[in-house]
Design a protein around this motif. Structure first.
Motif, PDB file in Angstrom:
ATOM      1  N   HIS A  40     -10.343  -7.713   6.699  1.00 57.52           N
ATOM      2  CA  HIS A  40      -8.993  -7.574   7.022  1.00 57.52           C
ATOM      3  C   HIS A  40      -7.718  -7.269   5.839  1.00 57.52           C
ATOM      4  N   SER A  41      -7.832  -8.778   4.959  1.00 61.77           N
ATOM      5  CA  SER A  41      -7.279  -8.770   4.027  1.00 61.77           C
ATOM      6  C   SER A  41      -7.319  -7.781   2.496  1.00 61.77           C
ATOM      7  N   TRP A  42      -9.257  -7.716   2.809  1.00 63.61           N
ATOM      8  CA  TRP A  42      -9.721  -6.765   1.346  1.00 63.61           C
ATOM      9  C   TRP A  42      -8.737  -5.422   1.611  1.00 63.61           C
ATOM     10  N   HIS A  43      -9.488  -4.870   2.509  1.00 61.61           N
ATOM     11  CA  HIS A  43      -9.451  -4.098   3.080  1.00 61.61           C
ATOM     12  C   HIS A  43      -7.652  -3.594   3.394  1.00 61.61           C
ATOM     13  N   LEU A  44      -6.875  -4.002   3.019  1.00 55.54           N
ATOM     14  CA  LEU A  44      -5.420  -4.316   2.842  1.00 55.54           C
ATOM     15  C   LEU A  44      -4.922  -3.888   1.099  1.00 55.54           C
ATOM     16  N   ALA A  45      -5.689  -4.541   0.271  1.00 57.77           N
ATOM     17  CA  ALA A  45      -5.528  -4.987  -0.805  1.00 57.77           C
ATOM     18  C   ALA A  45      -6.130  -3.133  -1.363  1.00 57.77           C
ATOM     19  N   MET A  46      -7.474  -2.933  -1.062  1.00 57.75           N
ATOM     20  CA  MET A  46      -8.009  -1.128  -1.006  1.00 57.75           C
ATOM     21  C   MET A  46      -6.895  -0.261  -0.479  1.00 57.75           C
ATOM     22  N   MET A  47      -6.253  -0.304   0.212  1.00 54.90           N
ATOM     23  CA  MET A  47      -5.832   0.268   1.168  1.00 54.90           C
ATOM     24  C   MET A  47      -4.305   0.163  -0.164  1.00 54.90           C
TER      25      MET A  47
ATOM     26  N   MET B  62      -4.410  -6.840 -12.692  1.00 58.10           N
ATOM     27  CA  MET B  62      -4.062  -5.849 -12.379  1.00 58.10           C
ATOM     28  C   MET B  62      -5.703  -5.164 -12.019  1.00 58.10           C
ATOM     29  N   LYS B  63      -6.191  -4.706 -13.897  1.00 64.15           N
ATOM     30  CA  LYS B  63      -7.918  -4.165 -12.898  1.00 64.15           C
ATOM     31  C   LYS B  63      -8.640  -4.872 -13.571  1.00 64.15           C
ATOM     32  N   VAL B  64      -8.088  -6.372 -13.479  1.00 63.26           N
ATOM     33  CA  VAL B  64      -9.526  -7.202 -12.802  1.00 63.26           C
ATOM     34  C   VAL B  64      -9.541  -7.476 -11.133  1.00 63.26           C
ATOM     35  N   LEU B  65      -8.235  -7.149 -11.270  1.00 69.06           N
ATOM     36  CA  LEU B  65      -8.796  -6.617  -9.496  1.00 69.06           C
ATOM     37  C   LEU B  65      -8.847  -6.216  -8.740  1.00 69.06           C
ATOM     38  N   LYS B  66      -8.769  -4.892  -9.319  1.00 68.72           N
ATOM     39  CA  LYS B  66      -9.419  -3.666  -9.363  1.00 68.72           C
ATOM     40  C   LYS B  66     -10.756  -3.795  -9.067  1.00 68.72           C
ATOM     41  N   MET B  67     -11.124  -4.535 -10.203  1.00 65.85           N
ATOM     42  CA  MET B  67     -12.744  -4.652 -10.700  1.00 65.85           C
ATOM     43  C   MET B  67     -13.291  -5.387  -9.640  1.00 65.85           C
ATOM     44  N   VAL B  68     -12.753  -6.466  -8.695  1.00 67.22           N
ATOM     45  CA  VAL B  68     -13.823  -7.333  -8.330  1.00 67.22           C
ATOM     46  C   VAL B  68     -13.799  -6.577  -7.330  1.00 67.22           C
ATOM     47  N   LEU B  69     -12.545  -5.488  -5.977  1.00 71.01           N
ATOM     48  CA  LEU B  69     -12.184  -5.136  -4.761  1.00 71.01           C
ATOM     49  C   LEU B  69     -13.417  -4.078  -4.671  1.00 71.01           C
ATOM     50  N   ILE B  70     -13.561  -3.321  -5.754  1.00 72.82           N
ATOM     51  CA  ILE B  70     -14.500  -2.321  -5.643  1.00 72.82           C
ATOM     52  C   ILE B  70     -16.258  -2.663  -6.859  1.00 72.82           C
ATOM     53  N   ILE B 118     -13.570   2.023 -13.506  1.00 72.64           N
ATOM     54  CA  ILE B 118     -13.336   0.692 -13.295  1.00 72.64           C
ATOM     55  C   ILE B 118     -14.955  -0.092 -12.779  1.00 72.64           C
ATOM     56  N   TRP B 119     -15.527   0.423 -11.692  1.00 69.67           N
ATOM     57  CA  TRP B 119     -17.011  -0.235 -11.676  1.00 69.67           C
ATOM     58  C   TRP B 119     -17.711   0.276 -12.854  1.00 69.67           C
ATOM     59  N   GLN B 120     -17.770   1.196 -13.277  1.00 67.51           N
ATOM     60  CA  GLN B 120     -18.785   1.127 -14.765  1.00 67.51           C
ATOM     61  C   GLN B 120     -18.470  -0.185 -15.118  1.00 67.51           C
ATOM     62  N   GLU B 121     -17.373  -0.031 -15.955  1.00 62.40           N
ATOM     63  CA  GLU B 121     -16.993  -0.493 -17.034  1.00 62.40           C
ATOM     64  C   GLU B 121     -16.957  -2.511 -16.148  1.00 62.40           C
ATOM     65  N   PHE B 122     -17.324  -2.968 -14.929  1.00 64.89           N
ATOM     66  CA  PHE B 122     -17.577  -3.818 -14.186  1.00 64.89           C
ATOM     67  C   PHE B 122     -18.865  -4.363 -15.133  1.00 64.89           C
ATOM     68  N   GLU B 123     -20.589  -3.121 -14.306  1.00 65.06           N
ATOM     69  CA  GLU B 123     -21.310  -2.986 -14.600  1.00 65.06           C
ATOM     70  C   GLU B 123     -21.498  -3.567 -15.945  1.00 65.06           C
TER      71      GLU B 123
END
Ligand SMILES: [Ca+2]
Lengths: 177, 177
Positions: A40-47, B62-70, B118-123
């Motif tokens: 759930h927390s992951w989904h909120l972060a994505m949102m 912030m960019k690292v967070l986006k990377m790990v979330l997606i 961002i996904w490609q940068e992570f990969e």
């Protein structure tokens, strides 16, 4: 000192694995499985990342992300509070504060204070960041309910008016949402 | 236009709920239940916030967070790739790129391009942010394994040397870790 901090941080990281066991009352989209607090927390972060541009106020997105990522961690000790549960209202209970102090208290002092502060800010719901974070928290189950024929609401016989009242919290974060 | 974007974003938010069904080979700490990609991604985001101070390089958190979330969202279509699986190495496969284009492509154009980038940068794992994000991705199962008596490694008979080689990826992100 840096090593000492790192050991505390690793300890915290292991402890919060337990959030994956805390079940919410809501179901996954198109499924009978209950959602857990971690996913759930992951989904909120994505949102948050995806919808931040719709905030009425200029918000510190990093702070909102921290809020939604940590907002349920107290439930490791204090359990989930269903937002439509009238018996136990979702107020910042003593139990939750003790949980916050124990769990965030595993971190190095400065970080522990930061996390407790962010959690309290979320609970109070006054700042623009807290309003936006709480909007996300309200919006997710609404989206889930539109894809499972109103699953949770039917199950718990939530009167329409209550759903409507809770939905108003979303308006506080974004007039478009 | 803003409404049009919002509808696309809501559609994406509903679609990625499926990440909660993608099972990893790793088990939860002290448990027999397999971890899913959504809760794994939440844990990496928490690790990023908590451990960012140990990065050797100044990183855009912030960019690292986006990377790990997606980073695992492509697995909704392409499935999980176990890092110790020799038959199917974790390279940026065609299948994953098609998945990225389909899923992130649900978003408004500009956001879709940002997320695919961002996904490609992570990969690729070249930038400091990608190195740190990949460190987190490698570190989580190591922590899990120290709390379940080497569960996954035993089960898959991973030779020690391979574990060691993979661990070196962690060193790329932080010399302390
Ligand atoms: Ca993976």
């Amino acid at each position: 000192m840096q090593i000492d901090n790192l050991l505390k941080q690793i300890n915290f990281i292991k402890e919060i694995d337990k959030l994956k066991y805390v079940q919410r009352k809501t179901k996954l989209f198109n499924s009978d499985r209950n959602e857990n607090d971690a996913e759930h927390s992951w989904h909120l972060a994505m949102m948050t990342i995806v919808l931040a541009e719709h905030s009425d106020q200029k918000i510190d997105v990093m702070k909102v992300l921290k809020m939604v990522l940590i907002h349920d961690i107290v439930e490791i000790d204090a359990g989930d509070t269903f937002i439509y549960d009238t018996a136990k209202n979702h107020t910042n209970t003593d139990e939750e504060l003790i949980a916050a102090q124990r769990i965030f208290g595993l971190l190095p002092k400065e970080q522990a204070e930061e996390f407790i502060g962010i959690w309290q800010e979320f609970e109070e719901g006054i700042t623009d960041e807290a309003k936006f974070a709480r909007s996300m928290d309200r919006l997710e189950p609404l989206l889930q309910n539109t894809s499972t024929n109103g699953g949770t609401w039917k199950e718990f016989k939530v009167p329409y008016q209550k759903v409507y009242d809770k939905k108003k919290a979303i308006k506080n974060g974004s007039s478009l949402l």
